[in-house]
Design an enzyme around this catalytic site. Structure first.
Site, PDB file in Angstrom:
ATOM      1  N   LYS A 117       1.056  -1.356   0.275  1.00 43.02           N
ATOM      2  CA  LYS A 117      -0.215   0.126   0.042  1.00 43.02           C
ATOM      3  C   LYS A 117       0.632   1.271  -0.243  1.00 43.02           C
ATOM      4  CE  LYS A 117      -4.372  -1.721   1.056  1.00 43.02           C
ATOM      5  NZ  LYS A 117      -5.291  -1.544   2.047  1.00 43.02           N
ATOM      6  N   LYS A 199      -5.454 -12.791  -8.210  1.00 44.84           N
ATOM      7  CA  LYS A 199      -6.845 -13.167  -6.482  1.00 44.84           C
ATOM      8  C   LYS A 199      -7.508 -11.490  -7.289  1.00 44.84           C
ATOM      9  CE  LYS A 199      -6.815  -9.855  -2.898  1.00 44.84           C
ATOM     10  NZ  LYS A 199      -7.012 -10.127  -1.426  1.00 44.84           N
ATOM     11  N   LYS A 202     -11.173  -6.370  -4.952  1.00 49.12           N
ATOM     12  CA  LYS A 202     -11.696  -4.980  -5.125  1.00 49.12           C
ATOM     13  C   LYS A 202     -11.504  -3.515  -6.077  1.00 49.12           C
ATOM     14  CE  LYS A 202     -13.106  -4.267  -0.632  1.00 49.12           C
ATOM     15  NZ  LYS A 202     -11.992  -4.575   0.689  1.00 49.12           N
TER      16      LYS A 202
HETATM   17  P1  ATP Z   1      -8.316  -5.407  -1.532  1.00 42.99           P
HETATM   18  O1  ATP Z   1      -8.943  -5.258  -3.220  1.00 42.99           O
HETATM   19  O2  ATP Z   1      -8.948  -3.596  -1.681  1.00 42.99           O
HETATM   20  O3  ATP Z   1      -7.112  -5.379  -1.104  1.00 42.99           O
HETATM   21  P2  ATP Z   1     -10.454  -7.285  -1.346  1.00 42.99           P
HETATM   22  O4  ATP Z   1     -10.835  -7.617  -2.135  1.00 42.99           O
HETATM   23  O5  ATP Z   1      -8.981  -7.767  -1.051  1.00 42.99           O
HETATM   24  O6  ATP Z   1      -9.482  -5.605  -1.214  1.00 42.99           O
HETATM   25  P3  ATP Z   1     -10.293  -7.243   1.420  1.00 42.99           P
HETATM   26  O7  ATP Z   1     -11.318  -6.178   1.994  1.00 42.99           O
HETATM   27  O8  ATP Z   1      -8.932  -6.617   1.659  1.00 42.99           O
HETATM   28  O9  ATP Z   1     -10.750  -7.550  -0.093  1.00 42.99           O
HETATM   29  O10 ATP Z   1     -10.744  -8.659   2.108  1.00 42.99           O
HETATM   30  C1  ATP Z   1     -11.896  -8.622   2.550  1.00 42.99           C
HETATM   31  C2  ATP Z   1     -11.970 -10.324   3.474  1.00 42.99           C
HETATM   32  O11 ATP Z   1     -12.783 -11.064   1.911  1.00 42.99           O
HETATM   33  C3  ATP Z   1     -11.018 -11.283   3.371  1.00 42.99           C
HETATM   34  O12 ATP Z   1     -10.864 -11.846   4.530  1.00 42.99           O
HETATM   35  C4  ATP Z   1     -10.692 -11.557   2.530  1.00 42.99           C
HETATM   36  O13 ATP Z   1      -9.345 -12.565   2.645  1.00 42.99           O
HETATM   37  C5  ATP Z   1     -11.590 -12.533   1.263  1.00 42.99           C
HETATM   38  N1  ATP Z   1     -11.401 -12.156   0.070  1.00 42.99           N
HETATM   39  C6  ATP Z   1     -10.779 -11.087  -0.705  1.00 42.99           C
HETATM   40  N2  ATP Z   1     -11.028 -11.442  -1.756  1.00 42.99           N
HETATM   41  C7  ATP Z   1     -10.637 -12.760  -2.257  1.00 42.99           C
HETATM   42  C8  ATP Z   1     -10.895 -13.621  -2.931  1.00 42.99           C
HETATM   43  N3  ATP Z   1     -10.675 -13.430  -4.014  1.00 42.99           N
HETATM   44  N4  ATP Z   1     -11.634 -14.666  -2.585  1.00 42.99           N
HETATM   45  C9  ATP Z   1     -10.888 -14.697  -1.703  1.00 42.99           C
HETATM   46  N5  ATP Z   1     -11.397 -14.451  -0.777  1.00 42.99           N
HETATM   47  C10 ATP Z   1     -10.910 -13.064  -0.866  1.00 42.99           C
END
Ligand code: ATP
Ligand code: LTN
Length: 335
Positions: A117, A199, A202
């Site tokens: 970040k 992965k 969002k």
């Molecule tokens: P960012 O893109 O802002 O890093 P993110 O999509 O990774 O966000 P987080 O808010 O960090 O989402 O995660 C929320 C929850 O969803 C966490 O428990 C994370 O491990 C899970 N998660 C996020 N993306 C995935 C994915 N692609 N598959 C499975 N679990 C996920």
């Protein structure tokens, strides 16, 4: 089963920092729903974490409420768990301050998320970004949680939470339960539709890479139609076919079947039909969630009531731990 109920405490949170993807749903929130009838669960909206990167205030407020409605629309039941907004419980910030004094700068500098970040927001490497894991440790330790259901990406933060708890306990005497990460294998990683080796996230800049829980049917169908697969036309899950495997995972997750069952369904079919079916399945599953979220958002009074009650319940538990901490470190309490 009965024995486990009420005994173990489970804690998790998501930041209201953007629209959630089907990765967040399959990897996190959907599991929360299943776990809420087996454990004492605290589910938070981590708005204090969200401001470690710049947020538009009005948007943050709106997203906080949208996320609360989404949790409930996905099946998180405020009668079965404690659902609240992190900043509504001041104990989080108070404990984080104390925990800062048993955490080393070097440890925080080594955190992968901090490094990522910092690179991504080079113009805003603020103290909060660096302190993020300490606030997360405070979240978890306040509730004496046994288990923390998260995706694999949060494992390092759980390790540091454990280190902080053990260090505090050694210095001041037994105070915190040392929590464990609870990482479910199935759906732990849904990958990008455009780059299936990474992965689904969002904050991906390519909107075609992620399916958002708020996407309408046309958008969902279009994104799946464009999903990256490969040139041979076989619908089987294997390491050499990450795109097809990801689509099979998504289909199986939403249909509630196994991946081999999904493979059987599509035996002899082509990619075109396959993608259409995955899109239809996801759109059909999301439609009732979207409708319910919309209905809930129209009832602001109900949501405010749920979050108020959640904050009260959370504060009660959090205060108990915080009083103990203040006593242990030697803060004057007037008695
Ligand atoms: P960012 O893109 O802002 O890093 P993110 O999509 O990774 O966000 P987080 O808010 O960090 O989402 O995660 C929320 C929850 O969803 C966490 O428990 C994370 O491990 C899970 N998660 C996020 N993306 C995935 C994915 N692609 N598959 C499975 N679990 C996920
Ligand atoms: N860092 C987490 C969100 C989060 C969290 C928590 C998760 C904040 N506090 C406590 C589990 C427990 C994330 O971005 N997924």
């Amino acid at each position: 089963m009965e024995e486990i109920r009420e005994e173990k405490v489970l804690y998790s949170a998501v930041q209201p920092s953007g629209s959630l993807t089907i990765g967040n749903y399959i990897g996190a929130i959907r599991n929360w729903v299943e776990l809420q009838s087996r454990f004492t669960c605290f589910y938070a909206i981590a708005d204090m974490h969200a401001i470690t990167v710049r947020q538009e205030p009005a948007l943050l407020r709106r997203r906080t409420l949208e996320l609360a409605a989404l949790y409930i629309a996905c099946g998180v039941d405020p009668e079965k768990c404690t659902l609240y907004v992190q900043s509504n419980v001041p104990a989080h910030a108070e404990l984080a301050w104390v925990l800062n004094t048993v955490t080393y700068v070097g440890e925080m500098e080594r955190m992968t998320q901090f490094k990522d970040k910092s690179a991504k927001h080079a113009e805003n490497v603020n103290m909060g970004l660096m302190d993020y894991p300490v606030l997360m440790a405070a979240d978890i330790l306040l509730y004496q949680a046994h288990l923390v259901p998260v995706g694999i990406d949060q494992r390092q933060h759980l390790e540091i939470t454990r280190d902080i708890a053990i260090r505090f306990n050694n210095r001041y005497g037994e105070t915190f339960r040392v929590p464990e990460a609870y990482i479910l294998k199935e759906g732990a990683k849904i990958t990008s539709l455009q780059d299936p080796l990474h992965k689904m996230s969002k904050s991906d800049e390519n909107p075609n890479a992620s399916v958002y829980l708020s996407d309408d049917k046309d958008t969902i169908m279009r994104k799946f139609k464009r999903a990256v697969t490969d040139s041979d036309n076989r619908i089987v899950a294997s390491e050499e076919k990450p795109g097809v495997t990801n689509l099979l995972n998504i289909y199986a997750s939403f249909k509630g079947c196994s991946v081999p069952e999904a493979e059987k369904t599509f035996e002899g079919k082509g990619y075109g039909d396959f993608k259409l079916a995955v899109g239809e399945t996801v759109a059909d599953a999301l439609a009732p969630i979207q409708a319910e979220q919309k209905r809930l958002l129209a009832d602001k009074g109900y949501l405010a009531g749920v979050l108020k009650k959640g904050a009260e319940t959370a504060s009660y538990t959090a205060r108990k731990t915080l009083s103990k901490v203040f006593r242990k470190v030697g803060f004057y309490r007037g008695d």
